[in-house]
Design a protein around this motif. Structure first.
Motif, PDB file in Angstrom:
ATOM      1  N   HIS A 175      35.377  39.779  45.564  1.00 47.68           N
ATOM      2  CA  HIS A 175      34.798  39.287  46.817  1.00 47.68           C
ATOM      3  C   HIS A 175      35.890  38.652  47.669  1.00 47.68           C
ATOM      4  N   GLY A 176      35.928  39.031  48.943  1.00 48.65           N
ATOM      5  CA  GLY A 176      37.009  38.570  49.814  1.00 48.65           C
ATOM      6  C   GLY A 176      36.654  37.345  50.623  1.00 48.65           C
ATOM      7  N   GLY A 177      37.051  37.339  51.886  1.00 50.60           N
ATOM      8  CA  GLY A 177      36.780  36.219  52.767  1.00 50.60           C
ATOM      9  C   GLY A 177      37.498  34.958  52.320  1.00 50.60           C
ATOM     10  N   GLY A 178      36.825  33.809  52.506  1.00 48.80           N
ATOM     11  CA  GLY A 178      37.414  32.531  52.148  1.00 48.80           C
ATOM     12  C   GLY A 178      37.688  32.381  50.670  1.00 48.80           C
ATOM     13  N   GLN A 179      36.969  33.131  49.844  1.00 46.61           N
ATOM     14  CA  GLN A 179      37.170  33.045  48.397  1.00 46.61           C
ATOM     15  C   GLN A 179      38.575  33.485  48.013  1.00 46.61           C
ATOM     16  N   THR A 180      39.092  34.508  48.660  1.00 48.20           N
ATOM     17  CA  THR A 180      40.434  34.994  48.362  1.00 48.20           C
ATOM     18  C   THR A 180      41.471  33.903  48.584  1.00 48.20           C
ATOM     19  N   ALA A 181      41.357  33.206  49.695  1.00 49.35           N
ATOM     20  CA  ALA A 181      42.323  32.154  50.013  1.00 49.35           C
ATOM     21  C   ALA A 181      42.296  31.046  48.971  1.00 49.35           C
ATOM     22  N   VAL A 182      41.096  30.667  48.529  1.00 48.70           N
ATOM     23  CA  VAL A 182      40.972  29.622  47.510  1.00 48.70           C
ATOM     24  C   VAL A 182      41.591  30.070  46.197  1.00 48.70           C
ATOM     25  N   LEU A 183      41.281  31.286  45.779  1.00 53.28           N
ATOM     26  CA  LEU A 183      41.815  31.798  44.522  1.00 53.28           C
ATOM     27  C   LEU A 183      43.339  31.847  44.544  1.00 53.28           C
ATOM     28  N   GLN A 184      43.894  32.331  45.627  1.00 53.82           N
ATOM     29  CA  GLN A 184      45.343  32.433  45.730  1.00 53.82           C
ATOM     30  C   GLN A 184      45.997  31.056  45.703  1.00 53.82           C
ATOM     31  N   LYS A 185      45.429  30.105  46.420  1.00 56.59           N
ATOM     32  CA  LYS A 185      45.980  28.759  46.480  1.00 56.59           C
ATOM     33  C   LYS A 185      45.943  28.092  45.108  1.00 56.59           C
ATOM     34  N   VAL A 186      44.772  28.110  44.469  1.00 58.53           N
ATOM     35  CA  VAL A 186      44.612  27.435  43.183  1.00 58.53           C
ATOM     36  C   VAL A 186      45.442  28.124  42.096  1.00 58.53           C
ATOM     37  N   ALA A 187      45.452  29.455  42.090  1.00 59.01           N
ATOM     38  CA  ALA A 187      46.233  30.190  41.086  1.00 59.01           C
ATOM     39  C   ALA A 187      47.712  29.861  41.212  1.00 59.01           C
ATOM     40  N   GLY A 188      48.201  29.773  42.440  1.00 60.41           N
ATOM     41  CA  GLY A 188      49.598  29.428  42.645  1.00 60.41           C
ATOM     42  C   GLY A 188      49.919  28.025  42.164  1.00 60.41           C
ATOM     43  N   GLU A 189      49.022  27.100  42.423  1.00 58.65           N
ATOM     44  CA  GLU A 189      49.230  25.716  41.979  1.00 58.65           C
ATOM     45  C   GLU A 189      49.234  25.610  40.459  1.00 58.65           C
ATOM     46  N   ILE A 190      48.297  26.291  39.811  1.00 59.40           N
ATOM     47  CA  ILE A 190      48.220  26.245  38.345  1.00 59.40           C
ATOM     48  C   ILE A 190      49.466  26.874  37.721  1.00 59.40           C
ATOM     49  N   ALA A 191      49.948  27.967  38.303  1.00 58.01           N
ATOM     50  CA  ALA A 191      51.156  28.616  37.780  1.00 58.01           C
ATOM     51  C   ALA A 191      52.329  27.644  37.794  1.00 58.01           C
ATOM     52  N   ASN A 192      52.498  26.935  38.890  1.00 55.88           N
ATOM     53  CA  ASN A 192      53.623  26.008  39.009  1.00 55.88           C
ATOM     54  C   ASN A 192      53.439  24.751  38.158  1.00 55.88           C
ATOM     55  N   GLU A 193      52.214  24.274  38.050  1.00 54.31           N
ATOM     56  CA  GLU A 193      51.940  23.055  37.293  1.00 54.31           C
ATOM     57  C   GLU A 193      52.051  23.267  35.785  1.00 54.31           C
TER      58      GLU A 193
END
Length: 269
Positions: A134-152
């Protein structure tokens, strides 16, 4: 002959447990002891399907969940990956008013997906692959959180919007663009389970082309089928094309995941 028998017996007894197949790759169906035998020593990749509930023309409201889960099941063996339970509720947006749709706020969704990714990392997965339906705003949230978790946490994350990544496959198979619940997505669901497709309910008036940026905005969106381009993407319900599309999309996504992991490894990340 006896010598050959004993050699074969020694090889059989020395074969590690991993040579035996997993009972299942689905995390919610596997026993905790078997999970511990395989993760993370022998399996360090997990596929997380994410979607939502919203109208999809003449296919099921849960198409955004059905598609990535079926994709995960189809490619998990090839990737030597486990499959996390599908996150079935998401940020629906402009179609939230339709019957059977659910809208989870970004404020609720963000910490929830964060804790899920943290849990997957805690359980030993190095490669966390989000197969987003599912796209829209969900994509932006997933990308942001996934990137943060990867770095953390020092894990490696990849978020894939399958329909967008495989847009070239849509053009190859159908010779035209698709849409939300359009030609491509309806075909993908048809290949998974034809009983979820209700051709008898279809009417071309159920489709509307998405407006060009800056032209107009309608909430709720007036149609449950949204076309990416005017005059293209109407469902055709062709069984052969549906099966071809399913196979080619999955192959493209699997190749992306394998190549990404290979390059992560090559870089020592």
């Amino acid at each position: 002959m006896k010598k050959l028998f004993f050699i074969s017996l020694i090889i059989l007894l020395s074969t590690p447990l991993f040579s035996q197949e997993l009972s299942t790759r689905e995390m919610d169906r596997i026993n905790w002891m078997e999970f511990a035998d395989f993760v993370p020593e022998k399996i360090n990749t997990v596929l997380l399907p994410t979607g939502t509930l919203e109208p999809h023309g003449v296919v099921n409201n849960g198409a955004d969940n059905t598609a990535p889960f079926a994709m995960a099941k189809d490619i998990a063996d090839e990737l030597n990956a486990m499959i996390a339970p599908t996150l079935n509720y998401g940020i629906t947006g402009s179609m939230a008013a339709y019957p059977g749709a659910f809208q989870i706020t970004e404020e609720a969704y963000t910490p929830f997906i964060r804790d899920i990714l943290k849990g997957l990392a805690k359980n030993g997965f190095k490669n966390i692959i989000i197969l987003n339906g599912h796209g829209g705003g969900q994509t932006a949230v997933l990308q942001k959180v996934a990137g943060e978790i990867a770095n953390e946490l020092g894990v490696r994350t990849l978020v894939i919007n399958w329909w967008s990544y495989a847009s070239d496959v849509t053009m190859e198979v159908f010779k035209e663009d698709g849409g939300h619940a359009g030609l491509n997505e309806t075909a993908y669901i048809q290949a998974i389970d034809p009983t979820l497709v209700h051709k008898e309910k279809y009417n071309p008036d159920m489709a509307t082309a998405y407006p060009k940026t800056g032209t107009y905005s309608a909430v709720p969106f007036p149609s449950s089928i949204g076309l990416y381009q005017e005059g293209q993407g109407y469902p055709n319900f062709d069984e052969a094309q549906a099966k071809e599309y399913f196979q080619k999309v999955n192959a493209k996504v699997a190749t992306l995941i394998k190549e990404t992991i290979r390059k992560w490894d090559m870089a020592g990340l």
